[in-house]
Motif scaffolding. Structure first.
Motif, PDB file in Angstrom:
ATOM      1  N   ILE A  67       2.009  -7.394  11.584  1.00  0.00           N
ATOM      2  CA  ILE A  67       3.091  -6.863  10.765  1.00  0.00           C
ATOM      3  C   ILE A  67       2.811  -5.405  10.434  1.00  0.00           C
ATOM      4  N   THR A  68       3.854  -4.689  10.028  1.00  0.00           N
ATOM      5  CA  THR A  68       3.716  -3.313   9.560  1.00  0.00           C
ATOM      6  C   THR A  68       4.260  -3.220   8.138  1.00  0.00           C
ATOM      7  N   LYS A  69       4.190  -2.035   7.593  1.00  0.00           N
ATOM      8  CA  LYS A  69       4.715  -1.828   6.230  1.00  0.00           C
ATOM      9  C   LYS A  69       6.183  -2.223   6.148  1.00  0.00           C
ATOM     10  N   ASN A  70       6.935  -1.995   7.220  1.00  0.00           N
ATOM     11  CA  ASN A  70       8.369  -2.290   7.215  1.00  0.00           C
ATOM     12  C   ASN A  70       8.677  -3.787   7.140  1.00  0.00           C
ATOM     13  N   ASP A  71       7.678  -4.620   7.429  1.00  0.00           N
ATOM     14  CA  ASP A  71       7.869  -6.073   7.355  1.00  0.00           C
ATOM     15  C   ASP A  71       7.601  -6.622   5.953  1.00  0.00           C
ATOM     16  N   ILE A  72       7.149  -5.760   5.050  1.00  0.00           N
ATOM     17  CA  ILE A  72       6.814  -6.190   3.691  1.00  0.00           C
ATOM     18  C   ILE A  72       7.923  -5.758   2.738  1.00  0.00           C
ATOM     19  N   ASN A  73       8.437  -6.700   2.002  1.00  0.00           N
ATOM     20  CA  ASN A  73       9.486  -6.389   1.014  1.00  0.00           C
ATOM     21  C   ASN A  73       8.899  -6.570  -0.379  1.00  0.00           C
ATOM     22  N   TYR A  74       8.369  -5.496  -0.915  1.00  0.00           N
ATOM     23  CA  TYR A  74       7.712  -5.546  -2.226  1.00  0.00           C
ATOM     24  C   TYR A  74       8.187  -4.346  -3.041  1.00  0.00           C
ATOM     25  N   ARG A  75       9.332  -4.527  -3.662  1.00  0.00           N
ATOM     26  CA  ARG A  75       9.950  -3.405  -4.377  1.00  0.00           C
ATOM     27  C   ARG A  75      10.937  -3.932  -5.410  1.00  0.00           C
ATOM     28  N   SER A  76      11.331  -3.052  -6.315  1.00  0.00           N
ATOM     29  CA  SER A  76      12.391  -3.339  -7.283  1.00  0.00           C
ATOM     30  C   SER A  76      13.277  -2.096  -7.353  1.00  0.00           C
ATOM     31  N   LYS A  77      14.215  -2.098  -8.284  1.00  0.00           N
ATOM     32  CA  LYS A  77      15.055  -0.913  -8.460  1.00  0.00           C
ATOM     33  C   LYS A  77      14.256   0.257  -9.020  1.00  0.00           C
ATOM     34  N   ARG A  78      13.114  -0.048  -9.639  1.00  0.00           N
ATOM     35  CA  ARG A  78      12.311   0.991 -10.293  1.00  0.00           C
ATOM     36  C   ARG A  78      11.067   1.408  -9.519  1.00  0.00           C
ATOM     37  N   TRP A  79      10.571   0.563  -8.638  1.00  0.00           N
ATOM     38  CA  TRP A  79       9.326   0.894  -7.941  1.00  0.00           C
ATOM     39  C   TRP A  79       9.319   0.341  -6.512  1.00  0.00           C
ATOM     40  N   GLU A  80       8.478   0.954  -5.697  1.00  0.00           N
ATOM     41  CA  GLU A  80       8.296   0.586  -4.288  1.00  0.00           C
ATOM     42  C   GLU A  80       6.797   0.400  -4.045  1.00  0.00           C
ATOM     43  N   ARG A  81       6.381  -0.826  -3.707  1.00  0.00           N
ATOM     44  CA  ARG A  81       4.955  -1.125  -3.570  1.00  0.00           C
ATOM     45  C   ARG A  81       4.592  -1.672  -2.180  1.00  0.00           C
ATOM     46  N   SER A  82       5.538  -1.639  -1.252  1.00  0.00           N
ATOM     47  CA  SER A  82       5.270  -2.217   0.071  1.00  0.00           C
ATOM     48  C   SER A  82       4.089  -1.533   0.760  1.00  0.00           C
ATOM     49  N   GLY A  83       4.050  -0.214   0.709  1.00  0.00           N
ATOM     50  CA  GLY A  83       2.951   0.525   1.329  1.00  0.00           C
ATOM     51  C   GLY A  83       1.628   0.296   0.625  1.00  0.00           C
ATOM     52  N   TRP A  84       1.695   0.160  -0.697  1.00  0.00           N
ATOM     53  CA  TRP A  84       0.487  -0.099  -1.493  1.00  0.00           C
ATOM     54  C   TRP A  84      -0.137  -1.427  -1.083  1.00  0.00           C
ATOM     55  N   LEU A  85       0.704  -2.453  -0.899  1.00  0.00           N
ATOM     56  CA  LEU A  85       0.199  -3.752  -0.460  1.00  0.00           C
ATOM     57  C   LEU A  85      -0.301  -3.677   0.982  1.00  0.00           C
ATOM     58  N   PHE A  86       0.431  -2.980   1.832  1.00  0.00           N
ATOM     59  CA  PHE A  86       0.041  -2.869   3.232  1.00  0.00           C
ATOM     60  C   PHE A  86      -1.342  -2.247   3.378  1.00  0.00           C
ATOM     61  N   GLN A  87      -1.637  -1.212   2.572  1.00  0.00           N
ATOM     62  CA  GLN A  87      -2.956  -0.587   2.721  1.00  0.00           C
ATOM     63  C   GLN A  87      -4.072  -1.532   2.264  1.00  0.00           C
ATOM     64  N   GLN A  88      -3.761  -2.467   1.360  1.00  0.00           N
ATOM     65  CA  GLN A  88      -4.766  -3.463   0.978  1.00  0.00           C
ATOM     66  C   GLN A  88      -5.025  -4.445   2.123  1.00  0.00           C
TER      67      GLN A  88
END
Length: 266
Positions: A67-88
């Motif tokens: 998977i890549t960062k684009n396959d992760i949906n980890y965000r809200s209207k106020r924040w975006e954390r998909s890349g943060w999770l991907f780097q972990q």
């Protein structure tokens, strides 16, 4: 003789201001022979050029996992954390990228300013620790592992030494318990409505500590964070700060949002 380690640093283009300092500090302050330093990042010419200049190996982040960062949906209207999770997840993939038995991961905005040892002469792994964490990290840990965390302090320290054998064991355990790949289990078991829902350091650190507390030595992180660029800090001030702190983190960018930290000592 100190054990050889590799170093793995996930990064993006906005890290390029700090990243050369991070690499220099690792080479100066880590008191182990260093094998390879791997920079895992998007395929960008500026990052590839920096790797060439600094003698590091570039790894395209999109080749590490299925998977890549684009396959992760980890965000809200106020924040975006998909890349943060991907780097972990990239850090937890270091067992397939690194050739040494042990590898150090360090955030691309954190500069070591004092000597660091990660394996003692008695064969203990040194985890740097602090006195506060995010409760959600432990909720996810319990869901993944089916047991409670045992480390007496938080192991979120911006850097951690991983032992490939133990990391593989942990990932196999997660996959077997949940009937899916370890990374999909993490994504599914964490509460993605929470801004801080998973920590690679709390998860691996507690797995190792629970297995054998006597094989772990905890030391205070003593990290100080700044909302500024490292280029704004005079060398003399950095030297003065080293009397009180072990590392400095420079949080001044957008992109992959990292862990929020306070300015108090860890």
């Amino acid at each position: 003789m100190a054990v050889q380690i590799d170093v793995l640093i996930p990064a993006i283009e906005k890290d390029l201001t700090t990243l050369p300092y991070v690499i220099n500090a690792v080479r100066k302050q880590v008191k182990h022979p260093i094998g390879r330093i791997l920079i895992v990042s998007p395929k960008k010419s500026r990052i590839i050029a920096m790797c060439r200049r600094k003698g590091c190996r570039f790894v395209n982040e999109n080749t590490v996992l299925p998977i890549t960062k684009n396959d992760i949906n980890y965000r809200s209207k106020r924040w975006e954390r998909s890349g943060w999770l991907f780097q972990q997840l990239l850090k937890l993939s270091g067992d397939k990228l690194c050739s040494s038995k042990y590898f150090l991961t360090i955030d691309a905005d954190t500069v070591l300013i004092r000597p660091h040892v990660f394996r003692t002469s008695k064969g203990q792994t040194v985890f740097y620790s602090r006195n506060w964490s995010q409760p959600e990290y432990f909720r996810t840990y319990r869901k993944l592992m089916g047991r409670k965390e045992t480390a007496p302090r938080s192991l979120v320290a911006h850097y951690m030494l991983f032992e490939k054998t133990k990391l593989r064991q942990m990932k196999r355990m997660i996959a077997a318990k949940h009937g899916m790949s370890w990374y999909r289990a993490i994504i599914r078991k964490m509460d993605r409505t929470k801004q801080f829902a998973f920590s690679e350091f709390e998860t691996y650190g507690n797995y190792v500590y629970t297995g054998n507390p006597k094989a772990v030595q905890l030391r205070k992180t003593l990290n100080r964070s700044f909302n500024m660029s490292i280029t704004q800090m005079p060398q003399k001030r950095m030297q003065a700060l080293s009397r009180k702190y072990r590392s400095l983190s420079f949080h001044k960018r957008k992109g992959y949002s990292r862990k929020t930290t306070s300015k108090k000592r860890r």
